[in-house]
Design a protein around this motif. Structure first.
Motif, mmCIF file in Angstrom:
data_model
loop_
_atom_site.group_PDB
_atom_site.id
_atom_site.type_symbol
_atom_site.label_atom_id
_atom_site.label_comp_id
_atom_site.label_asym_id
_atom_site.label_seq_id
_atom_site.Cartn_x
_atom_site.Cartn_y
_atom_site.Cartn_z
ATOM 1 N N ASP A 142 42.772 47.113 39.927
ATOM 2 C CA ASP A 142 43.710 48.088 40.477
ATOM 3 C C ASP A 142 43.582 48.161 41.999
ATOM 4 O O ASP A 142 42.460 48.221 42.540
ATOM 5 N N PHE A 143 44.727 48.154 42.654
ATOM 6 C CA PHE A 143 44.841 48.320 44.109
ATOM 7 C C PHE A 143 44.283 47.132 44.899
ATOM 8 O O PHE A 143 44.151 47.211 46.120
ATOM 9 N N VAL A 144 43.957 46.036 44.234
ATOM 10 C CA VAL A 144 43.369 44.867 44.897
ATOM 11 C C VAL A 144 44.413 43.757 44.975
ATOM 12 O O VAL A 144 44.956 43.325 43.959
ATOM 13 N N THR A 145 44.706 43.296 46.189
ATOM 14 C CA THR A 145 45.653 42.200 46.382
ATOM 15 C C THR A 145 44.950 40.861 46.180
ATOM 16 O O THR A 145 43.719 40.779 46.152
ATOM 17 N N HIS A 148 42.790 40.153 49.207
ATOM 18 C CA HIS A 148 41.565 40.947 49.220
ATOM 19 C C HIS A 148 40.585 40.439 48.165
ATOM 20 O O HIS A 148 39.365 40.412 48.401
ATOM 21 N N TYR A 198 34.694 45.807 38.928
ATOM 22 C CA TYR A 198 36.056 46.283 38.723
ATOM 23 C C TYR A 198 37.023 45.780 39.795
ATOM 24 O O TYR A 198 38.229 45.899 39.635
ATOM 25 N N LEU A 199 36.505 45.230 40.885
ATOM 26 C CA LEU A 199 37.387 44.735 41.932
ATOM 27 C C LEU A 199 38.244 43.580 41.436
ATOM 28 O O LEU A 199 39.454 43.559 41.648
ATOM 29 N N ASP A 200 37.597 42.602 40.795
ATOM 30 C CA ASP A 200 38.348 41.448 40.286
ATOM 31 C C ASP A 200 37.582 40.727 39.179
ATOM 32 O O ASP A 200 37.727 39.531 38.997
#
Length: 293
Positions: A142-145, A148, A198-200
């Motif tokens: 979530d919220f990670v492009t 990024h 949780y980032l990716d």
């Protein structure tokens, strides 16, 4: 044992190492994702521990044969900074990706009916919606492009390789002794996942992501796997391959020279001493030295 036979054994070892990691890691991802209530939704640390213990088991199973790189980024870093033979780099990487493919195949064999039920219940398809794809390969959280996520993967893989180089450094008197390094490396993987997973989904390993992703491409996920939304497929390959050597280089050039035992070592007299490729193997020093040449 002939050099050719030993090399074949090393490739088989790398294949099984990654297959073991994926069997346990993607298996716990299935437990986390496909069941409601999930036994891990409020205990995410358990997911991280299983991934880490999968790495530990893989090292104990294969470390004496190949050193258990189990990760193309680690293989590259070892070739750059610890004398691993460049002629073995691409074959090792190929064996690792095939191991990821095989591990994903086993997880699919076990969880196929659960995957189908989950997708049917949630009105998802594999190819269009990427239903249950998170069991097998990574994607931005979530919220990670995508851009990024590239930075995240680069940094986290640098941390992984930096930590592994420290844990296995023969000059580091605070490093774990003998074969306990396998457990500490597993805990390092678990810690990275617990702090940043949780980032990716913390691939930090091109074979861990691309092998299962390739399997899923042929198993019905199609473009959801390759090239994936936002053409994400290349990020868990390229970013770790850059980050791993960065982390290894930082340890090798910035921290290692200040280890007290290094200051008195033959390396200071221009000799390149035999240093363990990755984990401490139960082999004569001559074998380890030959492997690094």
């Amino acid at each position: 044992m002939s050099e050719k036979k030993r090399f074949i054994g090393e490739l088989i070892s790398e294949f099984f190492a990654v297959a073991i990691i994926i069997l346990f890691g993607d298996g716990v991802a299935a437990m986390y994702s496909l069941y409601d209530p999930s036994p891990y939704k409020t205990a995410y640390w358990g997911v991280c521990i299983v991934w880490g213990l999968g790495v530990t088991v893989a090292i104990y199973a294969t470390g004496a044969i190949s050193g258990t790189h189990a990760n193309p980024a680690i293989t590259m870093a070892l070739a750059l900074f610890r004398g691993f033979s460049w002629k073995k780099v691409l074959p090792y990487m190929g064996a690792q990706v095939l191991g990821g493919f095989a591990g994903a195949t086993l997880v699919y064999l076990l969880y196929n009916p659960v995957i189908d039920h989950y997708n049917m219940t949630h009105h998802l398809t594999r190819a269009i919606d990427g239903g249950s794809a998170g069991v097998f390969f990574t994607h931005p959280g979530d919220f990670v492009t995508v851009s990024h996520a590239f930075v995240d993967e680069l940094v986290l893989t640098a941390v992984l390789v930096f930590g592994i180089f420290a844990i296995t450094c023969q000059y580091n008197t605070q490093a774990p002794q003998a074969n306990s390094s396998a457990l500490i490396i597993g805990l390092l993987v678990a810690t990275i996942g617990a702090s940043c997973g949780y980032l990716d989904a913390w691939a930090i390993n091109p074979a861990r992501d691309f092998g299962p992703r390739l399997f899923c491409f042929f198993a019905g996920w199609g473009s959801s796997a390759l090239p994936a939304p936002g053409s994400y497929w290349w990020v868990p390959i390229a970013a770790p391959m850059i980050g791993g050597p960065i982390g290894g280089g930082i340890y090798h050039y910035v921290l290692r020279p200040f280890m007290p035992n290094y200051m008195a070592s033959p390396a200071m007299q221009g000799v390149n001493p035999a240093e363990p490729v990755l984990v401490v193997a139960n082999e004569p020093a001559s074998v380890v030295s030959n492997r690094a040449s």
